[in-house]
Design an enzyme around this catalytic site. Sequence first.
Site, PDB file in Angstrom:
ATOM      1  N   ASP A 109      47.552  33.719  34.923  1.00  0.00           N
ATOM      2  CA  ASP A 109      47.801  32.586  35.809  1.00  0.00           C
ATOM      3  C   ASP A 109      48.850  31.657  35.186  1.00  0.00           C
ATOM      4  O   ASP A 109      49.943  32.106  34.873  1.00  0.00           O
ATOM      5  CB  ASP A 109      46.465  31.885  36.097  1.00  0.00           C
ATOM      6  N   HIS A 276      40.367  37.108  40.741  1.00  0.00           N
ATOM      7  CA  HIS A 276      41.482  36.501  40.019  1.00  0.00           C
ATOM      8  C   HIS A 276      41.216  36.398  38.520  1.00  0.00           C
ATOM      9  O   HIS A 276      42.134  36.558  37.712  1.00  0.00           O
ATOM     10  CB  HIS A 276      41.743  35.109  40.608  1.00  0.00           C
TER      11      HIS A 276
END
Length: 302
Positions: A109, A276
């Site tokens: 991320d 994620h």
Amino acid sequence: MTDRTSGTAYSVFDGFTTFDVPVSGATIHGRRGGDGPPVLLLHGFPETHVMWHRVAPALAREFSVVATDLTGFGDSTAGDTHSMRELATHQVEVMQAFGYDAFAVAGHDRGARCAYRMALDHPDVVTRLAVLDIVPTGDAFDRADKEFALGYWVWSFLAAPEPIPERLIAQEPELFVQHCLDSWSAADVFPREVRNEYVRHFRDPATVHAICEEYRAAATVDHQHDTADRGVRRIGCPVLALWDPSGAVVSWYGDPIAIWREWADEVVGAPIPAGHFMAEEAPAETLDRLMPFLRGDVRSAR
């Protein structure tokens, strides 16, 4: 630089030491452990270096592992510009403080955005680059549409003018963090103490402000840096891209490897069966891809 034996409550970090390293205009907090070729681990939002707690110990059996809080995140202090260029420079300075002039880096991320910027700005430093669940910032903004606006709502919300996001988060920091963890993951894999650790930092107005400033920089200077580098500079080291098979990266951008090959010549990658937060949701599968890549066995990482 301070370096003290860790008293952390996270038993999986046993054998690691905590540190606080002064860099240019900030102090970077993190943990280090293991022995072997150096590897830097960089976390994503809304987490800290603790996100690697299921991966770092395994890596430490073969590598010298350094896991840090990005500048302004977690227990690291904020810098001056909040750009990924500055964040990347700080991480290089941390590794140099430990005697590592060249090293592999894996980022998730926001940490992955710091990692690829580092590979572009410091090509002699980054030997291998692993990016977890992203495409470059410039590509993300240039291809933005309705799905992006709704799915990546934090990009717009946190980049809104000061003090709007800062004050709204201050009203319900736990609700904000828990929502991000729950809505972006495929399963509840976060121990209570880990969730509490992530929430703790969002109770600090200075940390929230720094994070908002980083998102404001993403929409301005980071995008400008990517635009200036596109077609001019390339990532020279091997790249491993991993992504959520049902997440935004593949559903919005199709083939993530094709996008990364616009930036680097040697790219391999695969989806990881998780949401994620793959390093926490599917640590074994993440390690199965990451370990051979870091060893230099590119074909095993495919």
